[in-house]
Design a protein around this motif. Structure first.
Motif, short mmCIF file in Angstrom:
data_model
loop_
_atom_site.label_atom_id
_atom_site.label_comp_id
_atom_site.label_asym_id
_atom_site.label_seq_id
_atom_site.Cartn_x
_atom_site.Cartn_y
_atom_site.Cartn_z
N SER A 162 0.84 -1.23 -0.11
CA SER A 162 0.16 0.14 -0.06
C SER A 162 1.13 1.18 -0.07
N PRO A 163 0.95 1.92 -0.92
CA PRO A 163 1.86 3.28 -1.26
C PRO A 163 1.15 4.41 -0.22
N ILE A 164 2.14 4.92 0.46
CA ILE A 164 1.85 6.12 1.21
C ILE A 164 1.69 7.58 0.39
N VAL A 165 0.81 8.25 0.31
CA VAL A 165 0.52 9.29 -0.85
C VAL A 165 0.43 10.45 -0.11
N TYR A 166 0.90 11.65 -0.66
CA TYR A 166 0.83 13.13 -0.31
C TYR A 166 0.50 13.85 -1.55
N GLU A 167 -0.84 14.45 -1.36
CA GLU A 167 -1.17 15.17 -2.52
C GLU A 167 -1.83 16.45 -2.19
N THR A 168 -2.06 17.49 -3.06
CA THR A 168 -2.62 18.63 -2.77
C THR A 168 -3.50 19.10 -3.85
N GLU A 169 -4.62 19.86 -3.90
CA GLU A 169 -5.21 20.27 -4.81
C GLU A 169 -4.70 21.45 -5.55
N ALA A 170 -3.65 22.31 -4.74
CA ALA A 170 -3.08 23.49 -5.24
C ALA A 170 -1.94 23.03 -6.04
#
Length: 258
Positions: A107-115
């Motif tokens: 299971s990948p650990i993901v960081y994402e932002t709409e900006a």
């Protein structure tokens, strides 16, 4: 009288130019400042994820039972994504009874932002920084892929069943990893050689193919497109006539907390 009118018009024109210039500079400057801020957020998260990778190595290689990593989230999401699949198949060139297959769901650990269009993905002891279908490995997987030795440290991150799988908004959160299991699942001496196949089913299969092809003794098939919307792209890479093969797995339960 005409001169007074001319002076008035001149003042109006100059004032209008000044106002429009201020407006343009403000708009452009604000957009540039916002873009710089968005990039810096991703850069800060990347540094935190690099520390996360070091902490995971502490668990896998240095006997640490658990580790926690601080990640600052600013108008972003931090979550465990749907698992990818990594399979390692070893086919003996002399003894078919010693063939082996090990398959892992990671299971990948993901960081994402709409900006920002950029996303950070920690998976299989590597860190990818992606933008759409493109991207790069900013932390390369710790694989040894040569004819003399194939070493696959299988870092298997999975969700803790009792904890939150996602956090968002703004604030500082902890990514906690706790060792669940570790074992040598395959170790082969040089009494026989193996043709080793590594198959990765992932939305980022094309990036994995490029990364594995960096190794001189590796060849890869073209990426196979998913047959259905529920499937994932797949790539298979190979090392032929490897003298020694080791596949060591460490399973880590991951949770998020504030």
């Amino acid at each position: 009288m005409n001169r007074a009118v001319s002076d008035t018009l001149g003042f109006i024109f100059v004032f209008a130019i000044v106002l429009s210039t201020i407006g343009v500079v403000t708009a452009v400057g604000f957009d540039g400042l916002q873009s710089t801020r968005d990039v810096e957020r991703i850069n800060n998260a990347e540094r935190a994820f690099d520390i996360l990778g070091d902490n995971m190595e502490d668990i896998a290689d240095r006997g640490a039972p658990s580790r926690a990593t601080e990640v600052k989230v600013e108008d972003a999401q931090l979550y465990l994504a749907d698992p990818i699949e990594v399979s390692i198949y070893g086919e003996s060139t002399t003894d078919p009874t010693s063939n082996f297959t090990n398959t892992y769901e990671v299971s990948p650990i993901v960081y994402e932002t709409e900006a920002s269009e950029e996303t950070l993905v920690y998976v299989f002891d590597s860190l990818l920084r992606t933008r759409g279908d493109s991207g790069t490995f900013v932390r390369r997987p710790s694989l040894v892929l040569t004819k003399e030795r194939v070493l696959v440290p299988a870092f298997v991150t999975r969700p803790d069943e009792s904890a939150s799988l996602a956090v968002g908004g703004s604030g500082t959160f902890l990514v906690r990893g706790e060792k669940a299991a570790t074992s040598v699942l395959a170790a082969r001496s040089n009494s026989t050689q193996y043709d080793v196949n590594i198959t990765i089913r992932s939305p980022r299969a094309n990036l994995w193919r490029d990364e594995l092809l960096r190794h001189d003794d590796v060849s890869c098939d073209p990426v196979v497109a998913p047959a259905t919307p529920d499937d994932l792209p797949e790539v298979s890479c190979h090392v032929e006539d490897a003298e020694r093969v080791y596949v060591v797995s460490t399973t880590v339960d991951v949770m998020f907390s504030d």
